[in-house]
Design a protein around this motif. Structure first.
Motif, PDB file in Angstrom:
ATOM      1  N   THR A  30      14.502  40.901  20.233  1.00  0.00           N
ATOM      2  CA  THR A  30      14.634  39.537  19.698  1.00  0.00           C
ATOM      3  C   THR A  30      13.566  38.632  20.328  1.00  0.00           C
ATOM      4  O   THR A  30      12.377  38.890  20.162  1.00  0.00           O
ATOM      5  CB  THR A  30      16.068  39.009  19.947  1.00  0.00           C
ATOM      6  N   GLY A  31      13.967  37.596  21.007  1.00  0.00           N
ATOM      7  CA  GLY A  31      13.040  36.662  21.654  1.00  0.00           C
ATOM      8  C   GLY A  31      13.791  36.052  22.830  1.00  0.00           C
ATOM      9  O   GLY A  31      14.709  36.672  23.363  1.00  0.00           O
ATOM     10  N   GLY A  32      13.445  34.841  23.197  1.00  0.00           N
ATOM     11  CA  GLY A  32      14.140  34.165  24.306  1.00  0.00           C
ATOM     12  C   GLY A  32      15.588  33.874  23.940  1.00  0.00           C
ATOM     13  O   GLY A  32      15.925  33.733  22.760  1.00  0.00           O
ATOM     14  N   PRO A  33      16.468  33.775  24.944  1.00  0.00           N
ATOM     15  CA  PRO A  33      17.894  33.579  24.672  1.00  0.00           C
ATOM     16  C   PRO A  33      18.233  32.262  23.973  1.00  0.00           C
ATOM     17  O   PRO A  33      19.304  32.155  23.377  1.00  0.00           O
ATOM     18  CB  PRO A  33      18.543  33.646  26.060  1.00  0.00           C
ATOM     19  N   THR A  34      17.338  31.264  24.000  1.00  0.00           N
ATOM     20  CA  THR A  34      17.645  30.012  23.300  1.00  0.00           C
ATOM     21  C   THR A  34      16.975  29.944  21.922  1.00  0.00           C
ATOM     22  O   THR A  34      17.075  28.930  21.238  1.00  0.00           O
ATOM     23  CB  THR A  34      17.195  28.785  24.134  1.00  0.00           C
ATOM     24  N   GLY A  35      16.296  31.026  21.507  1.00  0.00           N
ATOM     25  CA  GLY A  35      15.602  31.020  20.222  1.00  0.00           C
ATOM     26  C   GLY A  35      16.492  31.446  19.063  1.00  0.00           C
ATOM     27  O   GLY A  35      17.684  31.736  19.255  1.00  0.00           O
ATOM     28  N   VAL A  36      15.904  31.500  17.876  1.00  0.00           N
ATOM     29  CA  VAL A  36      16.656  31.906  16.685  1.00  0.00           C
ATOM     30  C   VAL A  36      16.647  33.440  16.531  1.00  0.00           C
ATOM     31  O   VAL A  36      17.591  34.017  16.002  1.00  0.00           O
ATOM     32  CB  VAL A  36      16.114  31.194  15.420  1.00  0.00           C
ATOM     33  N   TYR A  37      15.589  34.107  17.047  1.00  0.00           N
ATOM     34  CA  TYR A  37      15.548  35.579  16.938  1.00  0.00           C
ATOM     35  C   TYR A  37      16.758  36.215  17.616  1.00  0.00           C
ATOM     36  O   TYR A  37      17.289  37.220  17.161  1.00  0.00           O
ATOM     37  CB  TYR A  37      14.285  36.149  17.605  1.00  0.00           C
ATOM     38  N   PHE A  38      17.146  35.628  18.742  1.00  0.00           N
ATOM     39  CA  PHE A  38      18.309  36.154  19.475  1.00  0.00           C
ATOM     40  C   PHE A  38      19.560  36.065  18.591  1.00  0.00           C
ATOM     41  O   PHE A  38      20.399  36.956  18.585  1.00  0.00           O
ATOM     42  CB  PHE A  38      18.473  35.345  20.772  1.00  0.00           C
ATOM     43  N   THR A  71      14.049  39.462  24.484  1.00  0.00           N
ATOM     44  CA  THR A  71      12.756  40.079  24.839  1.00  0.00           C
ATOM     45  C   THR A  71      11.677  38.993  24.896  1.00  0.00           C
ATOM     46  O   THR A  71      11.964  37.817  24.667  1.00  0.00           O
ATOM     47  CB  THR A  71      12.294  41.125  23.796  1.00  0.00           C
ATOM     48  N   ALA A  72      10.430  39.443  25.105  1.00  0.00           N
ATOM     49  CA  ALA A  72       9.300  38.502  25.155  1.00  0.00           C
ATOM     50  C   ALA A  72       8.951  37.935  23.780  1.00  0.00           C
ATOM     51  O   ALA A  72       8.267  36.924  23.696  1.00  0.00           O
ATOM     52  CB  ALA A  72       8.086  39.186  25.766  1.00  0.00           C
ATOM     53  N   GLY A  73       9.372  38.603  22.679  1.00  0.00           N
ATOM     54  CA  GLY A  73       9.100  38.076  21.339  1.00  0.00           C
ATOM     55  C   GLY A  73       8.355  39.056  20.443  1.00  0.00           C
ATOM     56  O   GLY A  73       8.277  40.261  20.724  1.00  0.00           O
ATOM     57  N   SER A  74       7.805  38.506  19.361  1.00  0.00           N
ATOM     58  CA  SER A  74       7.212  39.293  18.253  1.00  0.00           C
ATOM     59  C   SER A  74       6.317  40.465  18.652  1.00  0.00           C
ATOM     60  O   SER A  74       6.511  41.588  18.209  1.00  0.00           O
ATOM     61  CB  SER A  74       6.302  38.395  17.412  1.00  0.00           C
ATOM     62  N   ILE A  75       5.293  40.159  19.432  1.00  0.00           N
ATOM     63  CA  ILE A  75       4.270  41.185  19.696  1.00  0.00           C
ATOM     64  C   ILE A  75       4.845  42.263  20.608  1.00  0.00           C
ATOM     65  O   ILE A  75       4.645  43.462  20.397  1.00  0.00           O
ATOM     66  CB  ILE A  75       2.985  40.525  20.233  1.00  0.00           C
ATOM     67  N   SER A 153       4.808  36.922  23.168  1.00  0.00           N
ATOM     68  CA  SER A 153       5.534  36.093  22.196  1.00  0.00           C
ATOM     69  C   SER A 153       4.653  35.846  20.977  1.00  0.00           C
ATOM     70  O   SER A 153       3.418  35.891  21.064  1.00  0.00           O
ATOM     71  CB  SER A 153       5.941  34.754  22.821  1.00  0.00           C
ATOM     72  N   GLY A 154       5.305  35.560  19.863  1.00  0.00           N
ATOM     73  CA  GLY A 154       4.563  35.244  18.650  1.00  0.00           C
ATOM     74  C   GLY A 154       3.797  33.944  18.799  1.00  0.00           C
ATOM     75  O   GLY A 154       2.642  33.824  18.380  1.00  0.00           O
ATOM     76  N   GLN A 155       4.444  32.930  19.422  1.00  0.00           N
ATOM     77  CA  GLN A 155       3.774  31.620  19.542  1.00  0.00           C
ATOM     78  C   GLN A 155       2.519  31.693  20.396  1.00  0.00           C
ATOM     79  O   GLN A 155       1.559  30.981  20.149  1.00  0.00           O
ATOM     80  CB  GLN A 155       4.706  30.526  20.062  1.00  0.00           C
ATOM     81  N   ARG A 156       2.515  32.570  21.406  1.00  0.00           N
ATOM     82  CA  ARG A 156       1.325  32.705  22.245  1.00  0.00           C
ATOM     83  C   ARG A 156       0.147  33.169  21.382  1.00  0.00           C
ATOM     84  O   ARG A 156      -0.950  32.622  21.428  1.00  0.00           O
ATOM     85  CB  ARG A 156       1.597  33.694  23.373  1.00  0.00           C
ATOM     86  N   GLY A 197       3.799  24.786  22.601  1.00  0.00           N
ATOM     87  CA  GLY A 197       3.736  25.315  21.230  1.00  0.00           C
ATOM     88  C   GLY A 197       4.835  26.336  21.048  1.00  0.00           C
ATOM     89  O   GLY A 197       5.101  27.137  21.952  1.00  0.00           O
ATOM     90  N   TYR A 198       5.489  26.285  19.883  1.00  0.00           N
ATOM     91  CA  TYR A 198       6.620  27.206  19.653  1.00  0.00           C
ATOM     92  C   TYR A 198       6.707  27.502  18.153  1.00  0.00           C
ATOM     93  O   TYR A 198       6.755  26.568  17.353  1.00  0.00           O
ATOM     94  CB  TYR A 198       7.909  26.515  20.140  1.00  0.00           C
ATOM     95  N   THR A 199       6.692  28.770  17.813  1.00  0.00           N
ATOM     96  CA  THR A 199       6.938  29.160  16.418  1.00  0.00           C
ATOM     97  C   THR A 199       8.411  29.517  16.350  1.00  0.00           C
ATOM     98  O   THR A 199       8.815  30.545  16.900  1.00  0.00           O
ATOM     99  CB  THR A 199       6.129  30.423  16.026  1.00  0.00           C
ATOM    100  N   VAL A 200       9.189  28.701  15.691  1.00  0.00           N
ATOM    101  CA  VAL A 200      10.643  28.933  15.728  1.00  0.00           C
ATOM    102  C   VAL A 200      11.333  28.352  14.505  1.00  0.00           C
ATOM    103  O   VAL A 200      10.861  27.363  13.922  1.00  0.00           O
ATOM    104  CB  VAL A 200      11.245  28.361  17.047  1.00  0.00           C
ATOM    105  N   GLY A 201      12.443  28.959  14.111  1.00  0.00           N
ATOM    106  CA  GLY A 201      13.252  28.473  12.997  1.00  0.00           C
ATOM    107  C   GLY A 201      13.828  27.101  13.293  1.00  0.00           C
ATOM    108  O   GLY A 201      13.926  26.681  14.449  1.00  0.00           O
TER     109      GLY A 201
HETATM  110  N1  GLU Z   1       8.583  33.284  16.914  1.00  0.00           N
HETATM  111  C1  GLU Z   1       8.875  33.587  18.289  1.00  0.00           C
HETATM  112  C2  GLU Z   1       8.196  34.866  18.682  1.00  0.00           C
HETATM  113  O1  GLU Z   1       7.694  35.538  17.892  1.00  0.00           O
HETATM  114  C3  GLU Z   1      10.356  33.685  18.595  1.00  0.00           C
HETATM  115  C4  GLU Z   1      11.177  32.587  18.078  1.00  0.00           C
HETATM  116  C5  GLU Z   1      12.648  32.761  18.334  1.00  0.00           C
HETATM  117  O2  GLU Z   1      13.020  33.299  19.378  1.00  0.00           O
HETATM  118  O3  GLU Z   1      13.425  32.389  17.459  1.00  0.00           O
HETATM  119  O4  GLU Z   1       8.130  35.284  19.779  1.00  0.00           O
END
Ligand code: GLU
Length: 325
Positions: A30-38, A71-75, A153-156, A197-201
């Motif tokens: 997923t991503g960080g615990p406060t994100g939407v991926y989680f 997890t660390a995110g997308s990548i 992370s994706g945002q990075r 910077g943050y790519t997030v829902g």
């Molecule tokens: N878009 C972010 C990423 O790829 C995660 C966003 C989220 O945790 O919702 O790492």
């Protein structure tokens, strides 16, 4: 001895019953615990378990058990799906595209086995700025302390693409930090950073924390560099964060964004992928109710938009059964 023979055959019987319904585990990155991926990962697991009936007679007896760690995110997720550490993961559609095509950060490191399952919610790329920093535009960020996100992370990755499109590097900022998504809002409110910077829902609890906690706001990103990114790449689109989304958003914010997507590997068993897809779509209202960012999801869009890797055969099987393909 007779007794020994009998117990051996009982044991064999028990073992074969066991394999008919063997428990198999899957992990969703997923991503960080406060994100939407989680939330996405854990919503999928909830549907997989609900569908399994948890011992109910009318449940689906598939034996799959699911966990969705932070997890660390997308990548990170894409790389760990490739290595077999994860069976599934959530990833931004730009990184799904680059991994599939061996471009950008995946140049020389193409992931030919990456498979799409479905796309999920839209994810605008957002630059949050501290309430009293006076930052209003991209140009105002010059010389400031900016969190560009943790590696993996994706945002990075997307932030680096944006810097590049603007013809600058991280030295455009006075200092560039690598905090994770769950650290960045408190850092902004403490004044340790001026922006992140943050790519997030949308909506996202971490962003609300900064908006409500210290008046942080989101700046518009609509200069020529951003227009170029949107024009040149199929996976980027302009996105609007409407007035009132967060307490500090007093007029529509324009930025660019991607879609979140749910991905796997060609090496993952078709039956496992089929059961995951089935669990989500057979319990779709329950799934959508788990986060406001899922409110506008529709199965046909999820099946067809934001998926640049080939669809996994297990997903295709379900979509064909439903007559969606
Ligand atoms: N878009 C972010 C990423 O790829 C995660 C966003 C989220 O945790 O919702 O790492």
């Amino acid at each position: 001895m007779k007794f020994k023979i009998l117990s051996a055959s009982l044991l064999a019987g028990a073992l074969s019953l066991g394999t008919a319904n063997a428990t198999e585990f899957m992990s969703i990155g997923t991503g960080g615990p406060t994100g939407v991926y989680f939330q996405v990962g854990n919503a999928v697991c909830q549907m997989v378990h609900r569908n399994a009936g948890e011992g109910r007679k009318d449940g689906r007896q598939h034996g799959y058990r699911c966990s969705a760690p932070s997890t660390a995110g997308s990548i990170y997720n894409i790389k760990n799906i490739e290595s077999g550490e994860l069976q599934f993961g959530v990833a931004q559609s730009d990184w799904q595209y680059h991994a599939t095509n061996g471009t950008s950060k995946f140049e020389g490191a193409q992931v030919p086995d990456l498979r799409s399952v479905f796309s999920v919610h839209p994810e605008p790329f957002q630059i949050l700025v501290g309430g009293n920093t006076g930052i209003k535009t991209w140009e105002d960020l010059e010389g400031k302390t900016v969190n560009i996100g943790n590696p993996g992370s994706g945002q990075r990755g997307t932030f680096e693409v944006l810097l590049d499109a603007n013809g600058v590097g991280t030295d455009y900022f006075g200092s560039a930090t690598e905090l994770t998504s769950s650290e960045q809002s408190s850092a902004l409110c403490n004044g340790d950073i001026d922006a992140y910077g943050y790519t997030v829902g949308v909506p996202n609890a971490g962003v609300s924390q900064a908006a409500d906690g210290c008046g942080a706001t989101i700046i518009s990103l609509n200069n020529d560099a951003v227009a170029g990114l949107v024009n040149d790449n199929p996976f980027y689109a302009f996105a609007t964060i409407p007035t009132g989304t967060y307490s500090t958003i007093e007029s529509n914010v324009t930025t660019f964004g991607v879609k979140a997507s749910f991905v796997t590997s060609a090496k993952v068993d078709a039956d496992m992928v089929y059961e995951v897809v089935r669990a989500v779509f057979e319990n779709f209202d329950a799934f959508k109710s788990l986060h406001p960012a899922f409110a506008n999801l529709s199965p046909l869009q999820m099946m067809s938009e934001g998926n640049s890797a080939p669809l996994h055969e297990g997903a295709i099987k379900y979509y064909k059964e439903k007559g969606w393909m």
